[in-house]
Motif scaffolding. Structure first.
Motif, PDB file in Angstrom:
ATOM      1  N   THR A  42       5.460  -0.013  21.237  1.00  0.00           N
ATOM      2  CA  THR A  42       4.156   0.369  21.778  1.00  0.00           C
ATOM      3  C   THR A  42       3.650   1.687  21.188  1.00  0.00           C
ATOM      4  OG1 THR A  42       5.224   1.435  23.662  1.00  0.00           O
ATOM      5  CG2 THR A  42       4.570  -0.866  23.923  1.00  0.00           C
ATOM      6  N   MET A  43       4.273   2.145  20.131  1.00  0.00           N
ATOM      7  CA  MET A  43       3.877   3.365  19.428  1.00  0.00           C
ATOM      8  C   MET A  43       3.874   4.583  20.327  1.00  0.00           C
ATOM      9  SD  MET A  43       1.248   3.617  16.357  1.00  0.00           S
ATOM     10  CE  MET A  43      -0.028   2.473  16.795  1.00  0.00           C
ATOM     11  N   SER A  44       4.934   4.732  21.080  1.00  0.00           N
ATOM     12  CA  SER A  44       5.013   5.942  21.891  1.00  0.00           C
ATOM     13  C   SER A  44       6.319   6.696  21.710  1.00  0.00           C
ATOM     14  CB  SER A  44       4.796   5.607  23.369  1.00  0.00           C
ATOM     15  OG  SER A  44       5.675   4.595  23.770  1.00  0.00           O
ATOM     16  N   CYS A  45       7.252   6.161  20.909  1.00  0.00           N
ATOM     17  CA  CYS A  45       8.542   6.861  20.802  1.00  0.00           C
ATOM     18  C   CYS A  45       8.797   7.460  19.423  1.00  0.00           C
ATOM     19  CB  CYS A  45       9.691   5.928  21.179  1.00  0.00           C
ATOM     20  SG  CYS A  45      10.050   4.647  19.951  1.00  0.00           S
ATOM     21  N   GLY A  46       8.394   6.796  18.388  1.00  0.00           N
ATOM     22  CA  GLY A  46       8.641   7.298  17.033  1.00  0.00           C
ATOM     23  C   GLY A  46      10.057   7.059  16.523  1.00  0.00           C
ATOM     24  N   THR A  47      10.887   6.366  17.298  1.00  0.00           N
ATOM     25  CA  THR A  47      12.293   6.194  16.893  1.00  0.00           C
ATOM     26  C   THR A  47      12.507   4.954  16.009  1.00  0.00           C
ATOM     27  OG1 THR A  47      12.888   4.943  18.873  1.00  0.00           O
ATOM     28  CG2 THR A  47      13.140   7.345  18.967  1.00  0.00           C
ATOM     29  N   LEU A  71       4.360  10.041  13.127  1.00  0.00           N
ATOM     30  CA  LEU A  71       5.215  10.242  11.953  1.00  0.00           C
ATOM     31  C   LEU A  71       5.388  11.722  11.644  1.00  0.00           C
ATOM     32  CD1 LEU A  71       3.968   7.361   9.643  1.00  0.00           C
ATOM     33  CD2 LEU A  71       6.251   7.591  10.656  1.00  0.00           C
ATOM     34  N   GLU A  72       4.329  12.503  11.877  1.00  0.00           N
ATOM     35  CA  GLU A  72       4.422  13.944  11.631  1.00  0.00           C
ATOM     36  C   GLU A  72       5.522  14.590  12.455  1.00  0.00           C
ATOM     37  OE1 GLU A  72       0.902  16.501  11.963  1.00  0.00           O
ATOM     38  OE2 GLU A  72      -0.072  15.001  10.673  1.00  0.00           O
ATOM     39  N   GLY A  73       5.751  14.015  13.622  1.00  0.00           N
ATOM     40  CA  GLY A  73       6.769  14.576  14.502  1.00  0.00           C
ATOM     41  C   GLY A  73       8.157  13.982  14.284  1.00  0.00           C
ATOM     42  N   SER A  74       8.302  13.112  13.304  1.00  0.00           N
ATOM     43  CA  SER A  74       9.613  12.485  13.094  1.00  0.00           C
ATOM     44  C   SER A  74      10.498  13.379  12.231  1.00  0.00           C
ATOM     45  CB  SER A  74       9.444  11.097  12.464  1.00  0.00           C
ATOM     46  OG  SER A  74       8.831  11.222  11.209  1.00  0.00           O
ATOM     47  N   VAL A  75      11.768  13.005  12.116  1.00  0.00           N
ATOM     48  CA  VAL A  75      12.725  13.786  11.325  1.00  0.00           C
ATOM     49  C   VAL A  75      12.473  13.495   9.841  1.00  0.00           C
ATOM     50  CG1 VAL A  75      15.179  14.169  10.859  1.00  0.00           C
ATOM     51  CG2 VAL A  75      14.417  13.633  13.181  1.00  0.00           C
ATOM     52  N   GLU A  76      12.220  14.542   9.065  1.00  0.00           N
ATOM     53  CA  GLU A  76      12.042  14.432   7.612  1.00  0.00           C
ATOM     54  C   GLU A  76      11.041  13.348   7.191  1.00  0.00           C
ATOM     55  OE1 GLU A  76      16.048  13.856   6.215  1.00  0.00           O
ATOM     56  OE2 GLU A  76      16.556  15.951   6.534  1.00  0.00           O
ATOM     57  N   PRO A  77       9.814  13.448   7.674  1.00  0.00           N
ATOM     58  CA  PRO A  77       8.809  12.485   7.198  1.00  0.00           C
ATOM     59  C   PRO A  77       8.458  12.767   5.734  1.00  0.00           C
ATOM     60  CG  PRO A  77       7.753  14.179   8.519  1.00  0.00           C
ATOM     61  CD  PRO A  77       9.236  14.444   8.588  1.00  0.00           C
ATOM     62  N   ASN A  78       8.053  11.740   5.028  1.00  0.00           N
ATOM     63  CA  ASN A  78       7.539  11.944   3.674  1.00  0.00           C
ATOM     64  C   ASN A  78       6.439  10.918   3.403  1.00  0.00           C
ATOM     65  OD1 ASN A  78       8.696   9.520   2.801  1.00  0.00           O
ATOM     66  ND2 ASN A  78      10.536  10.515   2.003  1.00  0.00           N
ATOM     67  N   GLN A  79       6.009  10.841   2.161  1.00  0.00           N
ATOM     68  CA  GLN A  79       4.865   9.974   1.831  1.00  0.00           C
ATOM     69  C   GLN A  79       5.177   8.495   2.018  1.00  0.00           C
ATOM     70  OE1 GLN A  79       4.115  10.472  -2.398  1.00  0.00           O
ATOM     71  NE2 GLN A  79       6.256  10.665  -2.795  1.00  0.00           N
ATOM     72  N   PHE A  80       6.458   8.157   2.166  1.00  0.00           N
ATOM     73  CA  PHE A  80       6.849   6.761   2.334  1.00  0.00           C
ATOM     74  C   PHE A  80       7.106   6.402   3.796  1.00  0.00           C
ATOM     75  CE2 PHE A  80       8.385   8.188  -1.870  1.00  0.00           C
ATOM     76  CZ  PHE A  80       7.546   7.419  -2.663  1.00  0.00           C
ATOM     77  N   SER A  81       6.900   7.347   4.678  1.00  0.00           N
ATOM     78  CA  SER A  81       7.222   7.145   6.090  1.00  0.00           C
ATOM     79  C   SER A  81       6.255   6.172   6.754  1.00  0.00           C
ATOM     80  CB  SER A  81       7.135   8.484   6.835  1.00  0.00           C
ATOM     81  OG  SER A  81       8.166   9.343   6.416  1.00  0.00           O
ATOM     82  N   ARG A  82       6.797   5.268   7.530  1.00  0.00           N
ATOM     83  CA  ARG A  82       6.003   4.385   8.401  1.00  0.00           C
ATOM     84  C   ARG A  82       6.807   4.108   9.672  1.00  0.00           C
ATOM     85  NH1 ARG A  82       1.437   1.677   6.340  1.00  0.00           N
ATOM     86  NH2 ARG A  82       1.167   1.258   8.551  1.00  0.00           N
ATOM     87  N   LEU A  83       6.082   3.700  10.710  1.00  0.00           N
ATOM     88  CA  LEU A  83       6.754   3.221  11.919  1.00  0.00           C
ATOM     89  C   LEU A  83       7.040   1.733  11.713  1.00  0.00           C
ATOM     90  CD1 LEU A  83       4.628   4.906  14.723  1.00  0.00           C
ATOM     91  CD2 LEU A  83       6.876   5.625  13.857  1.00  0.00           C
ATOM     92  N   SER A  84       8.317   1.374  11.785  1.00  0.00           N
ATOM     93  CA  SER A  84       8.662  -0.017  11.475  1.00  0.00           C
ATOM     94  C   SER A  84       8.139  -0.988  12.531  1.00  0.00           C
ATOM     95  CB  SER A  84      10.173  -0.179  11.288  1.00  0.00           C
ATOM     96  OG  SER A  84      10.883   0.230  12.429  1.00  0.00           O
ATOM     97  N   CYS A  85       7.803  -0.485  13.730  1.00  0.00           N
ATOM     98  CA  CYS A  85       7.239  -1.391  14.744  1.00  0.00           C
ATOM     99  C   CYS A  85       5.814  -1.795  14.396  1.00  0.00           C
ATOM    100  CB  CYS A  85       7.283  -0.770  16.138  1.00  0.00           C
ATOM    101  SG  CYS A  85       6.149   0.606  16.411  1.00  0.00           S
ATOM    102  N   GLN A  86       5.210  -1.095  13.452  1.00  0.00           N
ATOM    103  CA  GLN A  86       3.832  -1.403  13.075  1.00  0.00           C
ATOM    104  C   GLN A  86       3.760  -2.261  11.805  1.00  0.00           C
ATOM    105  OE1 GLN A  86       1.300  -0.557  15.257  1.00  0.00           O
ATOM    106  NE2 GLN A  86       3.188  -0.168  16.389  1.00  0.00           N
ATOM    107  N   ILE A  87       4.904  -2.670  11.309  1.00  0.00           N
ATOM    108  CA  ILE A  87       4.944  -3.530  10.124  1.00  0.00           C
ATOM    109  C   ILE A  87       5.327  -4.931  10.577  1.00  0.00           C
ATOM    110  CG2 ILE A  87       5.920  -3.889   7.827  1.00  0.00           C
ATOM    111  CD1 ILE A  87       6.807  -0.932   7.881  1.00  0.00           C
TER     112      ILE A  87
END
Ligand code: FES
Length: 105
Positions: A42-47, A71-87
């Motif tokens: 539900t895009m509320s955890c970022g895990t 994603l900004e708040g995740s551990v070590e985000p970079n240009q390849f970062s995505r939330l896998s629940c949104q894929i």
């Protein structure tokens, strides 16, 4: 469709995924390390943060503002970062490759 997860030790795990499943669900069902998906997608955890292989990144829909903020708040985000629940697994993403992050918290 196939989804391949690259683990922290460099090993790859290729999984058969159902169309319409999210990559987070695929990972959690398979017990892939470091993809947690605490909020159930539900895009509320970022895990469920992952890194999408560079050749696949532009095949995905663009992230929403909310996803980018999380994603900004995740551990070590970079240009390849995505939330896998949104894929979502689809024909177009057959063969998708994602890497797991070193941590989710
Ligand atoms: Fe919680 Fe993706 S599973 S944000």
């Amino acid at each position: 469709a196939k989804v391949t997860f690259i683990q922290l030790n460099g090993d790859t795990v290729m999984v058969d995924a159902e169309f319409g499943q999210s990559v987070m669900e695929v990972a959690v069902n398979e017990g892939i390390e470091n993809i947690i998906g605490e909020c159930g997608g539900t895009m509320s955890c970022g895990t469920c943060h992952c890194y999408v292989d560079k050749d696949w990144l532009n095949k995905l829909d663009s992230p929403s503002e909310l996803e980018l903020a999380i994603l900004e708040g995740s551990v070590e985000p970079n240009q390849f970062s995505r939330l896998s629940c949104q894929i979502r697994v689809s024909n177009a993403l057959d063969g998708l490759i994602v890497s797991v992050p070193s941590a989710q918290f």
